[in-house]
Design an enzyme around this catalytic site. Structure first.
Site, PDB file in Angstrom:
ATOM      1  N   GLU A   1      41.953  30.872  37.018  1.00 34.36           N
ATOM      2  CA  GLU A   1      41.321  32.037  36.383  1.00 34.36           C
ATOM      3  C   GLU A   1      41.551  31.955  34.873  1.00 34.36           C
ATOM      4  O   GLU A   1      40.670  32.249  34.065  1.00 34.36           O
ATOM      5  CB  GLU A   1      41.908  33.342  36.932  1.00 34.36           C
ATOM      6  CG  GLU A   1      41.295  34.586  36.293  1.00 34.36           C
ATOM      7  CD  GLU A   1      41.722  35.878  36.969  1.00 34.36           C
ATOM      8  OE1 GLU A   1      41.839  35.895  38.213  1.00 34.36           O
ATOM      9  OE2 GLU A   1      41.947  36.861  36.242  1.00 34.36           O
TER      10      GLU A   1
ATOM     11  N   SER B   1      46.946  36.721  35.594  1.00 36.49           N
ATOM     12  CA  SER B   1      46.728  35.984  36.852  1.00 36.49           C
ATOM     13  C   SER B   1      46.268  34.565  36.544  1.00 36.49           C
ATOM     14  O   SER B   1      45.274  34.365  35.843  1.00 36.49           O
ATOM     15  CB  SER B   1      45.667  36.685  37.697  1.00 36.49           C
ATOM     16  OG  SER B   1      46.150  37.930  38.100  1.00 36.49           O
TER      17      SER B   1
ATOM     18  N   ARG C   1      35.697  38.193  37.674  1.00 42.89           N
ATOM     19  CA  ARG C   1      36.339  37.593  36.498  1.00 42.89           C
ATOM     20  C   ARG C   1      35.466  36.538  35.824  1.00 42.89           C
ATOM     21  O   ARG C   1      35.953  35.473  35.410  1.00 42.89           O
ATOM     22  CB  ARG C   1      37.702  36.976  36.866  1.00 42.89           C
ATOM     23  CG  ARG C   1      38.697  37.938  37.430  1.00 42.89           C
ATOM     24  CD  ARG C   1      39.119  39.017  36.457  1.00 42.89           C
ATOM     25  NE  ARG C   1      39.851  40.031  37.163  1.00 42.89           N
ATOM     26  CZ  ARG C   1      39.297  41.152  37.683  1.00 42.89           C
ATOM     27  NH1 ARG C   1      38.017  41.417  37.479  1.00 42.89           N
ATOM     28  NH2 ARG C   1      40.017  42.010  38.349  1.00 42.89           N
TER      29      ARG C   1
END
Ligand code: FAD
Length: 308
Positions: free
Chosen positions: A296, A222, A173
């Protein structure tokens, strides 16, 4: 510094001072961009950035499905690419070239119609191709790093470059795009396959998501990265659940009951409330397990207090 203090070069597309951003983000929170730039094409963007004073910060955003835009707004120039100019899709024998404003789901569907397999994972990710490159978006065991051939970018100083995937530093990510760079297009590899089977896999991915994630809510996906396996074998949602945070709320912000690594704006949340709730979750997880969760979701702009 206010928008009027910024000496801005000419853009063929649209420049808007004090432009609301929050309403366009998935969370529906946040303040205004000091200046929102919507270039007509990559050349327009490059010319604008070449002429823009180097001390003015530049931030590209996609469809803001992974962003908390803070209540105090975003100083400098926010670049948002429009489908007109950055929304083209070109099918090739073994891949797709997509403009950065294309939605991931639309690219997956184009691939399916063309009988190209390997991009089905994009069907469940609600972002744009630019955001997918920047975040190395992924799901169900595949990520952009597995399929990306190259990305076209315009650097902060207005240089247009085509970078091979290995030059983008794609990891879990994340990417190592230079600060202020804007992804304008990308080529994704795919392999010829059976149209019906590809469409079936896309339908299965969408059904799984509907069942397990609050996909129609005001959320940002997320919230925290899964910890490094050396630190914890448990995933972020498991740590959050074990710390008793499922359903935890602060003002209009709440931890989703359906998937506890998702934060929700249940109505009138502010960005400040969402961020403060996220920090509460981090503190509770730290106290319960010793694990330091890492955001994130990207948080951009300046805080503006907790009050709506
Ligand atoms: P934004 O949220 O607008 O921006 C994210 C980051 O990318 C920012 O740092 C921004 O500066 C940068 N960026 C955006 N566009 C550009 C550009 N053109 N050039 C340079 N930088 C850019 N993500 C996954 O990886 N897998 C999932 O399964 C997943 N599921 C999700 C489910 C839901 C319901 C939601 C709301 C989100 C989910 N996400 C998931 C998160 C999100 O969709 C992805 O991170 C997506 O790639 C973000 O794209 P975006 O266009 O919304 O980018």
């Amino acid at each position: 510094m206010t928008a009027t203090d910024l000496a801005l070069p000419r853009l063929r597309g649209r420049l808007t001072a004090d432009a609301p951003l929050g309403a366009q983000s998935w969370f529906r929170v946040g303040g205004n961009a000091e200046v929102l730039a919507r270039p007509e094409d990559a050349e327009d963007l490059a010319g604008f950035l070449r002429g823009l004073s180097p001390e003015i910060p530049v931030r590209a955003i996609g469809v803001a499905s992974n962003l908390i835009i803070r209540d105090g707004g975003v100083p400098g120039v926010v670049v948002r690419l429009a489908p007109r100019g950055f929304g083209s899709v070109r099918i090739e024998a073994d891949g797709i070239v997509a403009g950065a404003a294309c939605l991931d789901g639309a690219v997956a569907e184009h691939a399916a119609k063309a009988g190209l397999a390997g991009l089905e994972f994009l069907a469940g990710i609600p972002g744009s191709i630019g955001g997918a490159v920047a975040m190395n978006a992924g799901a169900y065991g595949s990520a952009m790093a597995d399929v990306l051939d190259w990305a076209d970018i315009v650097t902060r100083v207005g240089e247009a470059l085509r970078l091979p995937a290995h030059a983008l530093g794609l990891g879990y990510r994340r990417s190592s795009l230079p600060p202020g760079a804007v992804v304008t297009a990308a080529r994704l590899r795919a392999t010829p396959g059976d149209r019906e089977m590809i469409a079936g896999r896309i339908a299965a991915i969408r059904a799984t998501r509907e069942a397990s994630q609050p996909v129609r809510a005001r959320t940002g996906g997320s919230t925290f990265r899964n910890p490094d396996p050396a630190e914890s074998s448990r995933r972020a949602w498991e740590l959050i659940e074990a710390a008793g945070c499922r359903g935890l709320a602060l003002g209009g912000a709440a931890v989703s009951e359906k998937h506890c690594n998702f934060l929700l704006n249940t109505g009138g949340a502010t960005a400040g409330e969402l961020e403060a709730l996220g920090e509460m979750v981090r503190a509770k997880v730290r106290a319960a397990s010793g694990v330091e969760l890492v955001w994130e979701i990207k948080r951009i702009g300046v805080p503006g207090g907790l009050a709506p």
